[in-house]
Motif scaffolding. Structure first.
Motif, PDB file in Angstrom:
ATOM      1  N   GLU A  22     -10.733  -6.723   8.987  1.00 33.51           N
ATOM      2  CA  GLU A  22     -11.206  -6.162   7.727  1.00 33.51           C
ATOM      3  C   GLU A  22     -10.337  -4.987   7.317  1.00 33.51           C
ATOM      4  O   GLU A  22      -9.626  -4.388   8.130  1.00 33.51           O
ATOM      5  CB  GLU A  22     -12.663  -5.707   7.861  1.00 33.51           C
ATOM      6  N   HIS A  23     -10.425  -4.642   6.051  1.00 35.39           N
ATOM      7  CA  HIS A  23      -9.705  -3.496   5.512  1.00 35.39           C
ATOM      8  C   HIS A  23     -10.313  -2.218   6.095  1.00 35.39           C
ATOM      9  O   HIS A  23     -11.540  -2.077   6.169  1.00 35.39           O
ATOM     10  CB  HIS A  23      -9.842  -3.513   3.987  1.00 35.39           C
ATOM     11  N   THR A  74      -6.849   5.837   2.219  1.00 31.45           N
ATOM     12  CA  THR A  74      -6.905   5.491   3.639  1.00 31.45           C
ATOM     13  C   THR A  74      -6.684   6.726   4.505  1.00 31.45           C
ATOM     14  O   THR A  74      -7.402   6.941   5.497  1.00 31.45           O
ATOM     15  CB  THR A  74      -5.843   4.426   3.974  1.00 31.45           C
ATOM     16  N   ASP A 111     -13.050  -0.520   4.314  1.00 32.76           N
ATOM     17  CA  ASP A 111     -14.330  -1.224   4.229  1.00 32.76           C
ATOM     18  C   ASP A 111     -15.130  -1.159   5.526  1.00 32.76           C
ATOM     19  O   ASP A 111     -16.275  -1.617   5.568  1.00 32.76           O
ATOM     20  CB  ASP A 111     -14.097  -2.696   3.864  1.00 32.76           C
ATOM     21  N   MET A 149       0.827  -1.201   0.000  1.00 29.82           N
ATOM     22  CA  MET A 149       0.000   0.000   0.000  1.00 29.82           C
ATOM     23  C   MET A 149       0.861   1.251   0.000  1.00 29.82           C
ATOM     24  O   MET A 149       0.626   2.194  -0.716  1.00 29.82           O
ATOM     25  CB  MET A 149      -0.928   0.002   1.215  1.00 29.82           C
ATOM     26  N   ASP A 189      -4.342  -1.552   9.102  1.00 33.87           N
ATOM     27  CA  ASP A 189      -5.208  -2.692   8.824  1.00 33.87           C
ATOM     28  C   ASP A 189      -4.957  -3.876   9.743  1.00 33.87           C
ATOM     29  O   ASP A 189      -5.793  -4.773   9.836  1.00 33.87           O
ATOM     30  CB  ASP A 189      -5.038  -3.135   7.363  1.00 33.87           C
ATOM     31  N   SER A 190      -3.826  -3.865  10.422  1.00 36.39           N
ATOM     32  CA  SER A 190      -3.526  -4.986  11.312  1.00 36.39           C
ATOM     33  C   SER A 190      -4.371  -4.944  12.584  1.00 36.39           C
ATOM     34  O   SER A 190      -4.395  -5.918  13.341  1.00 36.39           O
ATOM     35  CB  SER A 190      -2.037  -4.984  11.684  1.00 36.39           C
ATOM     36  N   GLU A 192      -4.144   3.824  -2.835  1.00 32.55           N
ATOM     37  CA  GLU A 192      -4.870   3.193  -1.729  1.00 32.55           C
ATOM     38  C   GLU A 192      -4.480   3.823  -0.401  1.00 32.55           C
ATOM     39  O   GLU A 192      -5.330   4.057   0.466  1.00 32.55           O
ATOM     40  CB  GLU A 192      -4.585   1.695  -1.708  1.00 32.55           C
TER      41      GLU A 192
END
Length: 204
Positions: free
Chosen positions: A75-76, A22, A79, A1, A70-71, A18
């Motif tokens: 989910e992302h 974010t 999203d 990313m 995201d960790s 991306e």
């Protein structure tokens, strides 16, 4: 990313599309204004990236922060619904990575004229002759001021439940401080007899 350079001090910060989306989502979730379009949030993203260029530490912190976001969930982040995305941001609210984003946004996001339009701020008025002829009293969230004098009787609020002193009380003498000297003599006139001051003499 995100694609941090091996030697970040010698290279500019590079973020994928991306990663930029974010970052924009982080700003919108942290500063939610449904009526504000995407433009100000996207410009704020570019501002944060630009500010990060001035510091190697901020470049690394921003890049690593976006990589690890995201960790925190299965989910992302892009999203997640707003409430769950906000919960993620609360978990990182004490990190310098998020502090840098929050601080930069507070100082710059509300300086965007497109945000002004949504929030109802008309901007500075000095260059346009002041507010007096530009609707300075057109606030629509306050009731109309009552200009004419009311015919309603004033509510009586007296008498007061305590006596009002007719004169100032005598000055209290702290115990053991005045030696019984009357209050009017406790402080002598420091300037009495000092109408003339000799040159070079500041004390009599």
């Amino acid at each position: 990313m995100a694609y941090p350079a091996k030697y970040s001090a010698l290279n500019e910060l590079q973020l994928s599309e991306e990663a930029r989306r974010t970052l924009t989502r982080i700003i919108r979730v942290a500063f939610p204004h449904p009526a504000v379009p995407d433009g100000p949030y996207e410009r704020m993203t570019e501002k944060i990236v630009s500010e990060a260029q001035a510091s190697t530490w901020f470049r690394v912190a921003l890049t690593q922060g976006l990589l690890t976001l995201d960790s925190l969930t299965e989910e992302h982040f892009l999203d997640l619904p707003d409430d769950r995305a906000l919960a993620v941001l609360k978990r990182i609210s004490d990190l310098d990575f998020f502090g840098f984003i929050r601080r930069t946004t507070v100082l710059n996001f509300y300086d965007d004229p497109e945000v002004w339009d949504v929030l109802g701020y008309e901007g500075e008025s000095f260059s346009r002759g002041g507010y007096i002829n530009r609707g300075f009293n057109d606030l629509d969230w306050l009731p109309e001021p009552r200009i004419e004098e009311s015919d309603e009787d004033l509510t009586e609020i007296g008498p007061l439940p305590y006596d009002i002193a007719q004169q100032a009380p005598d000055r209290a003498e702290p115990a053991g401080q005045t030696g019984g000297v009357p209050s009017e003599e406790q402080f002598s006139d420091l300037f009495k007899g000092s109408d003339t001051v000799n040159e070079g003499n500041t004390a009599s």
